[in-house]
Design a protein around this motif. Sequence first.
Motif, PDB file in Angstrom:
ATOM      1  N   ALA A 124      36.613  86.923  22.838  1.00 46.18           N
ATOM      2  CA  ALA A 124      38.032  87.123  23.126  1.00 46.18           C
ATOM      3  C   ALA A 124      38.660  88.153  22.192  1.00 46.18           C
ATOM      4  N   ARG A 125      38.162  88.216  20.953  1.00 47.53           N
ATOM      5  CA  ARG A 125      38.741  89.162  19.985  1.00 47.53           C
ATOM      6  C   ARG A 125      38.285  90.599  20.217  1.00 47.53           C
ATOM      7  N   MET A 126      37.280  90.797  21.051  1.00 47.39           N
ATOM      8  CA  MET A 126      36.834  92.156  21.349  1.00 47.39           C
ATOM      9  C   MET A 126      37.885  92.850  22.228  1.00 47.39           C
ATOM     10  N   PRO A 127      38.328  94.037  21.840  1.00 45.11           N
ATOM     11  CA  PRO A 127      39.397  94.721  22.597  1.00 45.11           C
ATOM     12  C   PRO A 127      39.072  94.928  24.067  1.00 45.11           C
ATOM     13  N   GLU A 128      37.800  95.158  24.381  1.00 48.11           N
ATOM     14  CA  GLU A 128      37.452  95.422  25.774  1.00 48.11           C
ATOM     15  C   GLU A 128      37.585  94.190  26.670  1.00 48.11           C
ATOM     16  N   TYR A 129      37.584  92.999  26.061  1.00 48.98           N
ATOM     17  CA  TYR A 129      37.703  91.773  26.852  1.00 48.98           C
ATOM     18  C   TYR A 129      39.104  91.194  26.814  1.00 48.98           C
ATOM     19  N   LEU A 130      39.721  91.105  25.622  1.00 49.29           N
ATOM     20  CA  LEU A 130      41.076  90.565  25.520  1.00 49.29           C
ATOM     21  C   LEU A 130      41.807  91.096  24.285  1.00 49.29           C
ATOM     22  N   GLY A 131      41.145  91.062  23.126  1.00 45.94           N
ATOM     23  CA  GLY A 131      41.788  91.506  21.906  1.00 45.94           C
ATOM     24  C   GLY A 131      42.797  90.508  21.377  1.00 45.94           C
ATOM     25  N   ALA A 132      42.549  89.226  21.611  1.00 45.92           N
ATOM     26  CA  ALA A 132      43.482  88.182  21.178  1.00 45.92           C
ATOM     27  C   ALA A 132      42.728  86.854  21.122  1.00 45.92           C
ATOM     28  N   GLU A 133      43.426  85.814  20.675  1.00 49.73           N
ATOM     29  CA  GLU A 133      42.829  84.482  20.584  1.00 49.73           C
ATOM     30  C   GLU A 133      43.317  83.629  21.744  1.00 49.73           C
ATOM     31  N   PRO A 134      42.413  83.118  22.575  1.00 48.22           N
ATOM     32  CA  PRO A 134      42.819  82.329  23.742  1.00 48.22           C
ATOM     33  C   PRO A 134      43.030  80.862  23.367  1.00 48.22           C
ATOM     34  N   GLY A 135      43.575  80.119  24.302  1.00 44.99           N
ATOM     35  CA  GLY A 135      43.646  78.669  24.163  1.00 44.99           C
ATOM     36  C   GLY A 135      42.376  78.059  24.731  1.00 44.99           C
ATOM     37  N   ILE A 136      41.758  77.134  24.000  1.00 45.48           N
ATOM     38  CA  ILE A 136      40.483  76.546  24.434  1.00 45.48           C
ATOM     39  C   ILE A 136      40.552  75.024  24.331  1.00 45.48           C
ATOM     40  N   THR A 137      40.179  74.350  25.395  1.00 46.70           N
ATOM     41  CA  THR A 137      40.002  72.896  25.390  1.00 46.70           C
ATOM     42  C   THR A 137      38.533  72.621  25.675  1.00 46.70           C
ATOM     43  N   MET A 138      37.883  71.788  24.833  1.00 47.64           N
ATOM     44  CA  MET A 138      36.450  71.542  24.975  1.00 47.64           C
ATOM     45  C   MET A 138      36.192  70.045  25.129  1.00 47.64           C
ATOM     46  N   VAL A 139      35.300  69.707  26.049  1.00 47.49           N
ATOM     47  CA  VAL A 139      34.956  68.310  26.310  1.00 47.49           C
ATOM     48  C   VAL A 139      33.434  68.158  26.346  1.00 47.49           C
ATOM     49  N   LEU A 140      32.914  67.223  25.570  1.00 47.09           N
ATOM     50  CA  LEU A 140      31.472  66.986  25.512  1.00 47.09           C
ATOM     51  C   LEU A 140      31.015  66.064  26.632  1.00 47.09           C
ATOM     52  N   HIS A 141      29.948  66.436  27.311  1.00 39.57           N
ATOM     53  CA  HIS A 141      29.251  65.566  28.264  1.00 39.57           C
ATOM     54  C   HIS A 141      27.818  65.395  27.755  1.00 39.57           C
ATOM     55  N   THR A 142      27.307  64.192  27.787  1.00 42.26           N
ATOM     56  CA  THR A 142      25.948  63.952  27.309  1.00 42.26           C
ATOM     57  C   THR A 142      25.008  63.530  28.430  1.00 42.26           C
ATOM     58  N   TRP A 143      25.443  63.649  29.672  1.00 47.28           N
ATOM     59  CA  TRP A 143      24.591  63.268  30.791  1.00 47.28           C
ATOM     60  C   TRP A 143      24.686  64.314  31.898  1.00 47.28           C
ATOM     61  N   GLY A 144      23.663  64.325  32.743  1.00 46.84           N
ATOM     62  CA  GLY A 144      23.657  65.229  33.884  1.00 46.84           C
ATOM     63  C   GLY A 144      24.072  64.503  35.142  1.00 46.84           C
TER      64      GLY A 144
END
Length: 235
Positions: free
Chosen positions: A127-147
């Motif tokens: 996200a910090r790469m200028p060619e992609y965004l050049g900024a910090e995005p909002g991220i929500t992460m959720v762990l799954h331990t099964w398929g």
Amino acid sequence: MPAETAFQNLFRHPYIQNFNPYSKAVFADLAACHTAAKGYHLSRCDRQECGNLSHSYHCCGNRHCPNCGSMRRDAWIESRMDELLPTAYYHMVFTLPHELNPLIMGNRSKLFDLLFLAASQTLLKHARMPEYLGAEPGITMVLHTWGQDLSFHPHVHCIVSAGGFDGHRWIEPKRKNNRFLFPEKSMAKMYKAMFMEGLEKDSSITWFGDKNSILKAIRFKKWNVYAKAPFGSPD
């Protein structure tokens, strides 16, 4: 036999004794939910002519519980809704090779932390790469331990905002066609490198099997990062 008691008896099946300690503890909680095993509080009607006593058995509070987990889930979702930003959101999934399953089972806390670290840093660095965004995005992460077949399959789901903040102002998404946020191949390569670096450097990890053989097997294997198009709306 009350339906609730019959349902809870499913969590006392003898086969559960073959499960790992964590799973056995979860099933013990589910079996004891809203029973005397979890304790209770006593309520008395404050009307002198009544004085009726009522026993309210405590819930287990386990996130896997069909009763307790749904309330915590709904509260969590409501909190996340308050964090939504006025932009599109992408869904990304970072998985781990199945060759690591025995190692993860024996080092859950360390390797789940490493999974979150490698995935989040991969997203932030792109996200910090200028060619992609050049900024910090909002991220929500959720762990799954099964398929999907309920087999052990650790992976983390990420909800990532298309726009971001550069420290001074809001940066609008640069990919107006919304087909993808960052290239999958680039993310997979960085994610793999960061996870393996952390894996090799952490001397506190307990290895199950030959360390060199495991590292060789995953080093020459393609690691999967799945990136979907944006959701229909932030909600």
